[in-house]
Design a protein around this motif. Structure first.
Motif, PDB file in Angstrom:
ATOM      1  N   ARG A   5       1.136  -1.547   0.476  1.00 50.56           N
ATOM      2  CA  ARG A   5       0.498  -0.003   0.149  1.00 50.56           C
ATOM      3  C   ARG A   5       1.057   0.921  -0.192  1.00 50.56           C
ATOM      4  O   ARG A   5       0.991   1.885  -0.440  1.00 50.56           O
ATOM      5  N   HIS A   6       1.865   1.155   0.643  1.00 47.15           N
ATOM      6  CA  HIS A   6       2.807   3.115   1.305  1.00 47.15           C
ATOM      7  C   HIS A   6       3.618   2.292  -0.474  1.00 47.15           C
ATOM      8  O   HIS A   6       3.685   3.332  -1.181  1.00 47.15           O
ATOM      9  N   SER A  50       2.497   1.746  -3.182  1.00 41.82           N
ATOM     10  CA  SER A  50       1.498   2.276  -4.181  1.00 41.82           C
ATOM     11  C   SER A  50       1.514   3.410  -3.823  1.00 41.82           C
ATOM     12  O   SER A  50       1.452   4.765  -5.004  1.00 41.82           O
ATOM     13  N   PHE A  51       1.364   4.398  -2.649  1.00 43.34           N
ATOM     14  CA  PHE A  51       1.003   5.670  -2.263  1.00 43.34           C
ATOM     15  C   PHE A  51       2.034   6.254  -2.907  1.00 43.34           C
ATOM     16  O   PHE A  51       1.869   7.432  -3.438  1.00 43.34           O
ATOM     17  N   THR A 106       1.757   6.828  -6.962  1.00 42.21           N
ATOM     18  CA  THR A 106       0.507   7.911  -7.570  1.00 42.21           C
ATOM     19  C   THR A 106       0.747   9.414  -6.917  1.00 42.21           C
ATOM     20  O   THR A 106       0.830   9.890  -6.592  1.00 42.21           O
ATOM     21  N   GLY A 107       1.626   9.508  -5.581  1.00 38.10           N
ATOM     22  CA  GLY A 107       2.397  10.654  -5.337  1.00 38.10           C
ATOM     23  C   GLY A 107       0.880  11.125  -4.208  1.00 38.10           C
ATOM     24  O   GLY A 107       1.107  11.841  -3.838  1.00 38.10           O
ATOM     25  N   ARG A 108       0.370  10.145  -3.591  1.00 36.32           N
ATOM     26  CA  ARG A 108       0.234  10.559  -2.454  1.00 36.32           C
ATOM     27  C   ARG A 108       0.733  10.363  -1.463  1.00 36.32           C
ATOM     28  O   ARG A 108       0.371  10.452  -0.613  1.00 36.32           O
ATOM     29  N   SER A 109       2.153   9.658  -1.053  1.00 32.79           N
ATOM     30  CA  SER A 109       2.287   9.796  -0.268  1.00 32.79           C
ATOM     31  C   SER A 109       4.337   9.922  -0.968  1.00 32.79           C
ATOM     32  O   SER A 109       4.417   9.481  -1.552  1.00 32.79           O
ATOM     33  N   ARG A 110       5.032  10.983   0.441  1.00 34.48           N
ATOM     34  CA  ARG A 110       5.962  11.611  -0.070  1.00 34.48           C
ATOM     35  C   ARG A 110       7.095  10.824   0.469  1.00 34.48           C
ATOM     36  O   ARG A 110       6.916  10.348   1.727  1.00 34.48           O
TER      37      ARG A 110
END
Length: 287
Positions: free
Chosen positions: A47-48, A50-51, A54-58
């Motif tokens: 999940r991390h 993937s984030f 996709t730019g959802r997590s830096r």
């Protein structure tokens, strides 16, 4: 030949504006690794990963470097990933002629000189020759001066129809080996300059006097790797090559250096090289 500056001063190839996520996804897909497999290797979660992609997590700086390590990203491109994530580059890029690399240059010179009379050379990421011993000088005897102008390029010298190509008895096999090697490097480094070099040398026509694909007489000693069979002074010498790089380099320039050594592949080549080194031709090998 002494080491010369390789001119490797290019900056990281990936634009920071692209974002670190798409870049990491590109490297992961290139390595054919799933998000789950990468997460397990990097002690993270799918999940991390993937984030991040996709730019959802830096990702943290440590995470960028950890993912780059598990994806076997070249050092130059690791700097590019850090820039894309908003961090400063981690790895220096020191010019090869910088005094700080003096011990490295001296060590490389001593290494390839110690390999004499067998040929050995050092090349950079674009196959420019930065150092070569007298075994290499012997093989280059008689080539046109324009091909020997600095910077020497190992691929041009080998595959050019006026270079070593007419002397290589198994040219088609050896040419195929070199082009496949370059294709792998182009895919790994994503270098426009390397791509241009590949397209240039791949387009070279075969020399008019290139040996035909005919069966060679059985070798007295079975080859354990594809040999380079090259004519010199009326004899056919056989070599197998080995390429070495630096372990865990912390400098882009150093990471992109490769040491190629040529090991005699049959007793006749061993005897000829040692007799030439000890006899009259030794003086002709000197700089």
């Amino acid at each position: 030949m002494t080491i010369v500056a390789s001119g490797t001063t290019a900056s990281p190839t990936a634009p920071a504006a692209q974002g670190v996520g798409p870049l990491l996804r590109s490297w992961r897909e290139r390595r054919r690794i799933s998000q789950l497999e990468l997460a397990l290797r990097a002690d993270s979660s799918a999940r991390h990963i993937s984030f991040v992609e996709t730019g959802r997590s830096r990702p943290s700086e440590e995470m960028v470097l950890r993912l780059a390590e598990h994806l076997e990203v070249p050092v130059r491109e690791r700097n590019a990933l850090l820039l894309a994530a908003g961090y400063a580059p981690r790895y220096r890029q020191t010019p090869l002629d910088d005094p700080a690399l003096g011990p490295l240059r001296e060590g490389l010179e001593r290494l390839i000189r110690g390999y004499e009379p067998y040929p050995a050379l050092v090349v950079d990421a674009k196959y420019n020759v930065v150092s070569a011993n007298r075994g290499i000088t012997m093989l280059l005897e008689g080539l046109p001066e324009r091909l020997l102008a600095l910077p020497l390029n190992a691929m041009r010298l080998t595959l050019h129809p006026e270079g070593l190509a007419p002397r290589i008895r198994n040219l088609r096999e050896w040419r195929g080996h070199l082009l496949a090697q370059m294709e792998r490097q182009v895919a790994l480094h994503r270098s426009a300059a390397l791509r241009e070099l590949y397209e240039e040398v791949a387009a070279y026509p075969l020399p008019r006097n290139a040996p035909e694909e005919v069966a060679e007489p059985p070798a007295q000693v079975p080859y354990f790797a594809l040999p380079l069979r090259i004519e010199h002074d009326g004899r056919v010498l056989s070599f197998v090559s080995s390429i070495s790089t630096f372990n865990t380099p912390m400098d882009v320039t150093v990471a992109e250096l490769a040491i190629e050594t040529f090991l005699p592949a049959d007793p006749a080549t061993v005897e000829y090289l040692h007799s030439s080194w000890a006899g009259e031709s030794r003086g002709a090998w000197r700089e």
